[in-house]
Design a protein around this motif. Sequence first.
Motif, PDB file in Angstrom:
ATOM      1  N   GLU A 198       7.814 -11.037  11.522  1.00 53.05           N
ATOM      2  CA  GLU A 198       7.559 -11.114  10.023  1.00 53.05           C
ATOM      3  C   GLU A 198       6.471 -10.182   9.585  1.00 53.05           C
ATOM      4  O   GLU A 198       6.671  -9.437   8.608  1.00 53.05           O
ATOM      5  N   ALA A 199       5.512 -10.297  10.387  1.00 52.29           N
ATOM      6  CA  ALA A 199       4.440  -9.411  10.135  1.00 52.29           C
ATOM      7  C   ALA A 199       4.779  -8.011  10.196  1.00 52.29           C
ATOM      8  O   ALA A 199       4.584  -7.278   9.404  1.00 52.29           O
ATOM      9  N   ASN A 200       5.665  -7.557  11.209  1.00 54.49           N
ATOM     10  CA  ASN A 200       5.953  -6.238  11.233  1.00 54.49           C
ATOM     11  C   ASN A 200       6.820  -5.795  10.091  1.00 54.49           C
ATOM     12  O   ASN A 200       6.835  -4.543   9.632  1.00 54.49           O
ATOM     13  N   ILE A 201       7.483  -6.775   9.558  1.00 56.97           N
ATOM     14  CA  ILE A 201       8.476  -6.495   8.288  1.00 56.97           C
ATOM     15  C   ILE A 201       7.622  -5.924   7.405  1.00 56.97           C
ATOM     16  O   ILE A 201       7.715  -5.121   6.448  1.00 56.97           O
ATOM     17  N   LEU A 202       6.444  -6.985   7.105  1.00 58.38           N
ATOM     18  CA  LEU A 202       5.643  -6.558   5.799  1.00 58.38           C
ATOM     19  C   LEU A 202       4.832  -5.254   5.964  1.00 58.38           C
ATOM     20  O   LEU A 202       4.537  -4.414   4.881  1.00 58.38           O
ATOM     21  N   LEU A 237      -3.325   2.857  -9.084  1.00 56.63           N
ATOM     22  CA  LEU A 237      -3.930   1.647  -8.485  1.00 56.63           C
ATOM     23  C   LEU A 237      -2.532   0.381  -8.400  1.00 56.63           C
ATOM     24  O   LEU A 237      -1.597   0.601  -9.263  1.00 56.63           O
ATOM     25  N   GLY A 238      -2.996  -0.522  -7.616  1.00 52.88           N
ATOM     26  CA  GLY A 238      -1.820  -1.665  -7.200  1.00 52.88           C
ATOM     27  C   GLY A 238      -2.037  -2.567  -8.406  1.00 52.88           C
ATOM     28  O   GLY A 238      -3.023  -2.534  -9.264  1.00 52.88           O
ATOM     29  N   GLN A 289       5.141  -5.480  -5.437  1.00 53.22           N
ATOM     30  CA  GLN A 289       6.185  -5.092  -4.409  1.00 53.22           C
ATOM     31  C   GLN A 289       6.537  -6.565  -3.784  1.00 53.22           C
ATOM     32  O   GLN A 289       5.748  -7.366  -3.519  1.00 53.22           O
ATOM     33  N   THR A 290       7.878  -6.587  -3.480  1.00 54.76           N
ATOM     34  CA  THR A 290       8.210  -7.716  -2.520  1.00 54.76           C
ATOM     35  C   THR A 290       9.080  -7.610  -1.495  1.00 54.76           C
ATOM     36  O   THR A 290       9.795  -6.487  -1.437  1.00 54.76           O
ATOM     37  N   GLU A 291       8.898  -8.251  -0.429  1.00 54.40           N
ATOM     38  CA  GLU A 291       9.820  -8.409   0.843  1.00 54.40           C
ATOM     39  C   GLU A 291      10.614  -9.946   0.819  1.00 54.40           C
ATOM     40  O   GLU A 291       9.782 -10.576   1.300  1.00 54.40           O
ATOM     41  N   HIS A 350       0.962  -1.259  -0.178  1.00 53.63           N
ATOM     42  CA  HIS A 350      -0.189   0.051  -0.115  1.00 53.63           C
ATOM     43  C   HIS A 350       1.033   1.233   0.097  1.00 53.63           C
ATOM     44  O   HIS A 350       0.538   2.279  -0.852  1.00 53.63           O
ATOM     45  N   ARG A 351       1.817   1.196   0.871  1.00 46.58           N
ATOM     46  CA  ARG A 351       2.882   2.264   1.004  1.00 46.58           C
ATOM     47  C   ARG A 351       3.444   2.851  -0.486  1.00 46.58           C
ATOM     48  O   ARG A 351       3.835   3.952  -0.809  1.00 46.58           O
ATOM     49  N   ALA A 352       3.792   1.826  -1.146  1.00 41.44           N
ATOM     50  CA  ALA A 352       4.344   2.006  -2.454  1.00 41.44           C
ATOM     51  C   ALA A 352       3.479   2.639  -3.627  1.00 41.44           C
ATOM     52  O   ALA A 352       3.825   3.820  -4.086  1.00 41.44           O
ATOM     53  N   ILE A 353       1.999   2.549  -3.245  1.00 43.61           N
ATOM     54  CA  ILE A 353       1.001   3.153  -4.118  1.00 43.61           C
ATOM     55  C   ILE A 353       0.946   4.604  -3.436  1.00 43.61           C
ATOM     56  O   ILE A 353       0.940   5.386  -4.359  1.00 43.61           O
TER      57      ILE A 353
END
Length: 309
Positions: A179-183, A122-123, A156-158, A30-33
């Motif tokens: 892991e959730a915090n990273i995403l 849009l994504g 986007q990928t992590e 979302h942040r990339a958008i």
Amino acid sequence: MNIFRNCNEIPTDFNSVVSTGTFDGVHKGHRAIIKRVNEIAEQHKLKSVIVTFEPHPRVALGNEGTHLKLLTTLDEKLAIFEELGIDIVFVIDFTSEFAAMPYEVYVKDFLVKELKAKYVVLGFNHHFGNHRSGNHDTLFKSGEVYGFQVEEVSEQTEGNIVPSSTKIRLLLEHNHVEEANILLSYNYSLVGKVVEGNQIGKQIGFPTANLKVADVLKQIPANGVYAVQIVVDNELFEGMCNIGNNPTFVNRPRSIEVHIFGFDRTIYGKNIKLVFKYFVRNEKKFTGVKELTKQLARDKKIILKKRNG
């Protein structure tokens, strides 16, 4: 940041770059958008606009009921949008009538007429509108008719993971808070009121604040012990949290109990924020209070040692 819920409230003296979606969690994708929305707005001197929905469409349409848990409440989403520099948020009251609105009407009467969109961002693989008929291709064609441009933000990928709200919920359901915090790109949190508990923690030297989460749809991490930060009256404290049924004691309902290190205030009735740092251990049934107390002391020692490096 201005927040609108009615088209009659929207000023008429601006043009905009718009993105629309539920944005649950406002995660890295979302942040990339949002970053791209802000970049276009700055470049072309437009207002950056996010359109989001309340309640969540899957809840509103009865597809999930209370089974769907959310990463962010509306207030949490709005706070993040403001932090990220969005100019305007339009909150749509999502109803079955709105869901049935033809895609063409949504574009012509809302995006173009009301929001005066000059760009729509849009994504990847994003669909919207009645029967999910809105996508990059249909928007591109509409843009040619109504005079706006369309930009699709790539996947986007992590690591090897594509961030999504569903994946983050699953991580939280399986203790994988880090892991959730990273995403998410921030530490997951809960907000709620401190209510009276059973006082067992106080009796064994580990007083706890019992947290009643404000929103019943908010995703609660899986049972277990976590290292947390606690915000009380805008002050930040360290602590540990147990989520679960207290199996050492019989017939306890699921609860969220927080032990705040070096804290001795009475905070019943106050709203506090609980920020999850990492998972410590699974919940365990102990033989009695003595064994439980020893384990709590070990948990605290582990957290303090990690904090101090």
